[in-house]
Scaffold this active site. Structure first.
Site, PDB file in Angstrom:
ATOM      1  CB  SER A  23      -0.892   0.001   1.238  1.00 50.47           C
ATOM      2  OG  SER A  23      -1.449   1.277   1.427  1.00 50.47           O
ATOM      3  CE1 TYR A  49      -5.908   5.035  -2.534  1.00 52.27           C
ATOM      4  CE2 TYR A  49      -4.337   4.825  -0.736  1.00 52.27           C
ATOM      5  CZ  TYR A  49      -5.538   4.492  -1.327  1.00 52.27           C
ATOM      6  OH  TYR A  49      -6.377   3.609  -0.717  1.00 52.27           O
ATOM      7  CB  THR A  71      -5.991   2.944  -5.647  1.00 54.92           C
ATOM      8  OG1 THR A  71      -5.373   1.688  -5.399  1.00 54.92           O
ATOM      9  CG2 THR A  71      -7.375   2.944  -5.031  1.00 54.92           C
ATOM     10  CE  LYS A 126      -7.416  -2.378  -4.620  1.00 53.66           C
ATOM     11  NZ  LYS A 126      -8.019  -1.429  -3.693  1.00 53.66           N
ATOM     12  CG  HIS A 147     -11.156   1.388  -1.337  1.00 56.36           C
ATOM     13  ND1 HIS A 147     -10.195   1.944  -2.138  1.00 56.36           N
ATOM     14  CD2 HIS A 147     -10.639   1.438  -0.081  1.00 56.36           C
ATOM     15  CE1 HIS A 147      -9.164   2.332  -1.396  1.00 56.36           C
ATOM     16  NE2 HIS A 147      -9.404   2.024  -0.144  1.00 56.36           N
TER      17      HIS A 147
HETATM   18  C1  FNR Z   1      -8.070  -0.969   2.131  1.00 57.06           C
HETATM   19  N1  FNR Z   1      -8.018  -0.845   0.742  1.00 57.06           N
HETATM   20  C2  FNR Z   1      -6.986  -0.139   0.165  1.00 57.06           C
HETATM   21  N2  FNR Z   1      -6.898  -0.054  -1.185  1.00 57.06           N
HETATM   22  C3  FNR Z   1      -5.866   0.598  -1.768  1.00 57.06           C
HETATM   23  O1  FNR Z   1      -5.795   0.645  -2.990  1.00 57.06           O
HETATM   24  N3  FNR Z   1      -4.900   1.175  -0.979  1.00 57.06           N
HETATM   25  C4  FNR Z   1      -4.930   1.139   0.378  1.00 57.06           C
HETATM   26  O2  FNR Z   1      -4.052   1.655   1.043  1.00 57.06           O
HETATM   27  C5  FNR Z   1      -6.016   0.487   0.983  1.00 57.06           C
HETATM   28  N4  FNR Z   1      -6.117   0.424   2.334  1.00 57.06           N
HETATM   29  C6  FNR Z   1      -7.103  -0.325   2.928  1.00 57.06           C
HETATM   30  C7  FNR Z   1      -7.118  -0.471   4.309  1.00 57.06           C
HETATM   31  C8  FNR Z   1      -8.059  -1.262   4.907  1.00 57.06           C
HETATM   32  C9  FNR Z   1      -8.045  -1.443   6.389  1.00 57.06           C
HETATM   33  C10 FNR Z   1      -9.034  -1.933   4.113  1.00 57.06           C
HETATM   34  C11 FNR Z   1     -10.057  -2.845   4.733  1.00 57.06           C
HETATM   35  C12 FNR Z   1      -9.032  -1.785   2.748  1.00 57.06           C
HETATM   36  C13 FNR Z   1      -8.966  -1.584  -0.118  1.00 57.06           C
HETATM   37  C14 FNR Z   1      -8.437  -2.992  -0.398  1.00 57.06           C
HETATM   38  O3  FNR Z   1      -7.311  -2.962  -1.232  1.00 57.06           O
HETATM   39  C15 FNR Z   1      -9.488  -3.890  -1.056  1.00 57.06           C
HETATM   40  O4  FNR Z   1      -9.984  -3.271  -2.211  1.00 57.06           O
HETATM   41  C16 FNR Z   1     -10.649  -4.213  -0.101  1.00 57.06           C
HETATM   42  O5  FNR Z   1     -10.132  -4.553   1.156  1.00 57.06           O
HETATM   43  C17 FNR Z   1     -11.502  -5.341  -0.637  1.00 57.06           C
HETATM   44  O6  FNR Z   1     -12.608  -5.545   0.177  1.00 57.06           O
HETATM   45  P1  FNR Z   1     -12.680  -6.748   1.261  1.00 57.06           P
HETATM   46  O7  FNR Z   1     -12.672  -8.020   0.484  1.00 57.06           O
HETATM   47  O8  FNR Z   1     -11.519  -6.602   2.158  1.00 57.06           O
HETATM   48  O9  FNR Z   1     -13.974  -6.506   1.973  1.00 57.06           O
END
Ligand code: FNR
Length: 442
Positions: free
Chosen positions: A139, A163, A189, A315, A339
């Site tokens: 991330s 990002y 993303t 993404k 997300h």
């Molecule tokens: C995320 N997600 C996310 N996506 C991304 O592109 N960069 C990031 O830094 C983060 N950080 C993040 C933190 C936390 C705590 C969560 C739960 C999610 C989104 C992540 O990559 C992914 O798309 C989702 O977690 C998918 O959904 P589920 O399956 O976890 O419910």
């Protein structure tokens, strides 16, 4: 726990039998798995293990969390349609993804601020992912610099998630570092150009970045460090809204100490000096100003090509027209994601739009899928609907919070084992064999 050799396509073979055997044999001695197997029990155990702020940040979604519920409900439309009496004694979970044969069709979604779940955060996750041969998407809001994650698991496969910052120099610098530290692809993303209306975090008045957490990729970056020094020298951008004052309470002092500690890479000094320096606080403010830009467009995105020679995946694609546009734009893959329901409430669930996006892409690039995957059968359904690879998110954060690196490994191994079983029980021997005819639509 036995681990498989990373990157070896044969390594995941027999994973379900090995896993079941390990669990049941340990049970004879009275040992239970480190993390609950059932997804809801896993989440409940994480709730107990984590602070209320950490659990809210990880488990929470936008608004009334309808999107999170819809992500799960979308799986109910599909049922696995088993075909017995086929020889499934040897099964192969490997896939081609980003120019390499991978032992499994699973990868790890980027999750920021994992220090809220465990002090080893991304380093623990990197090791666990590598031990199972699963690519780990680092991330942009990680708790450790990407170079540290590379050192923690040198044999592991890593992607870097960006990002898109308001500073192009910073974007270019982050991508240069990703390439230099061995990442295999860039994941941009697109769905977080504004921070979602995160009900649970708002209720607790808690955003980890304002406490200096989740900004390690930034504080370790030379361009970001320069932006911070300039901010201290010239003051905040005149166009920026002034930050409201913070009331001095014991909690505010504790937050100040944490920020000073996190800002140490900028001061190059110990905690005492960092506490006196304006740089750590300025780093948090600079981060909040530049981490994302709502002005990003398809045209601006094209600049990324000049910044890296790595494959680029987008993404946050949930509309078939955007998938077509991604193909036209010449990127190297799309990642269907909302997300995890953290950005827009009442959003389209990802599984519902996956088939149409797969159709539009027409095999011209990989389609990664996430949002709502909780077990191996879910991953099977997404693969049957045409996903090239499936990303695991929250479940591994729960494993991290409960049992650190070993917890992450168990969660991932369990998903993989259930996928292997579903493959075999449904009458298939390879992921490539699994198509729409493996499912019945309800
Ligand atoms: C995320 N997600 C996310 N996506 C991304 O592109 N960069 C990031 O830094 C983060 N950080 C993040 C933190 C936390 C705590 C969560 C739960 C999610 C989104 C992540 O990559 C992914 O798309 C989702 O977690 C998918 O959904 P589920 O399956 O976890 O419910």
């Amino acid at each position: 726990m036995a681990t498989v050799a990373p990157q070896d396509p044969a390594a995941a073979r027999g994973i379900s039998r090995r896993t079941q055997s390990e669990i049941y044999r340990a049970g004879i001695s009275g040992t239970r798995p480190l993390v609950p197997i059932d997804p809801d029990a896993l989440e409940a155990a994480a709730r107990k293990a984590l602070s209320s702020e950490a659990f809210a940040y990880i488990a929470g979604g936008a608004g009334a969390e309808h999107t999170m519920a819809a992500n799960r409900a979308a799986f109910d439309r599909w049922q696995v349609w088993p075909r017995p009496l086929r020889d499934v004694s040897t099964r192969d979970l490997s896939i081609d993804f980003l120019g390499r044969r991978r032992p499994t069709p699973l990868l790890l979604a980027p999750l920021g601020v994992m220090e809220m779940a465990h002090a080893d955060a991304d380093l623990a996750v990197a090791r666990a992912a590598a031990s199972l041969g699963m690519p780990y998407t680092l991330s942009n809001q990680a708790s450790f610099p990407m170079e540290d994650a590379a050192t923690a698991a040198p044999a592991g496969s890593r992607l870097f998630q960006l990002y898109w910052s308001a500073s192009d120099e910073l974007n270019a610098s982050l991508l240069r570092r990703a390439e230099a530290s061995g990442c295999e692809a860039i994941v941009i993303t697109l769905d977080t150009h504004l921070l979602g209306w995160r009900t649970r975090d708002l209720a607790l008045a808690y955003l980890p970045f304002t406490r200096g957490m989740g900004i390690a990729q930034y504080t370790s970056d030379p361009v970001f460090q320069q932006l911070v020094r300039e901010r201290v020298r010239t003051g905040p951008d005149a166009a920026a809204e002034p930050a409201p004052p913070v009331k001095l309470t014991p909690k505010a002092v504790a937050a100040g100490v944490r920020i000073a500690r996190k800002g140490a890479p900028l001061t190059g000094a110990g905690l005492r000096e960092s506490l006196r320096s304006p740089l750590p606080r300025a780093a948090v403010e600079t981060f909040l100003d530049v981490f994302s830009t709502p002005a990003l467009t398809w045209d601006a995105l094209a600049k990324a090509r000049a910044w890296t020679s790595l494959p680029i995946l987008l993404k946050g694609i949930v509309h078939p027209d955007d998938a077509s546009r991604a193909v036209d734009a010449g990127v190297d893959g799309v990642w269907v994601s909302n997300h995890g329901g953290r950005q827009i409430d009442q959003s389209v669930p990802t599984l519902a739009v996956l088939p149409e996006i797969v159709e539009r892409v027409g095999g011209r690039m990989p389609v990664v899928f996430d949002s709502g995957v909780r077990g191996g059968a879910d991953a099977f359904v997404a693969l049957a609907l045409g996903a090239t690879a499936v990303a695991i998110g929250r479940p591994y954060a729960y494993g991290l919070g409960i049992a650190g690196e070993a917890g992450v490994r168990e969660v991932l191994r369990n998903v993989l084992a259930e996928l292997d079983i579903t493959l075999g029980l449904s009458g298939h021997t390879t992921i490539g064999d699994v198509g729409r005819d493996a499912l019945r639509e309800v």
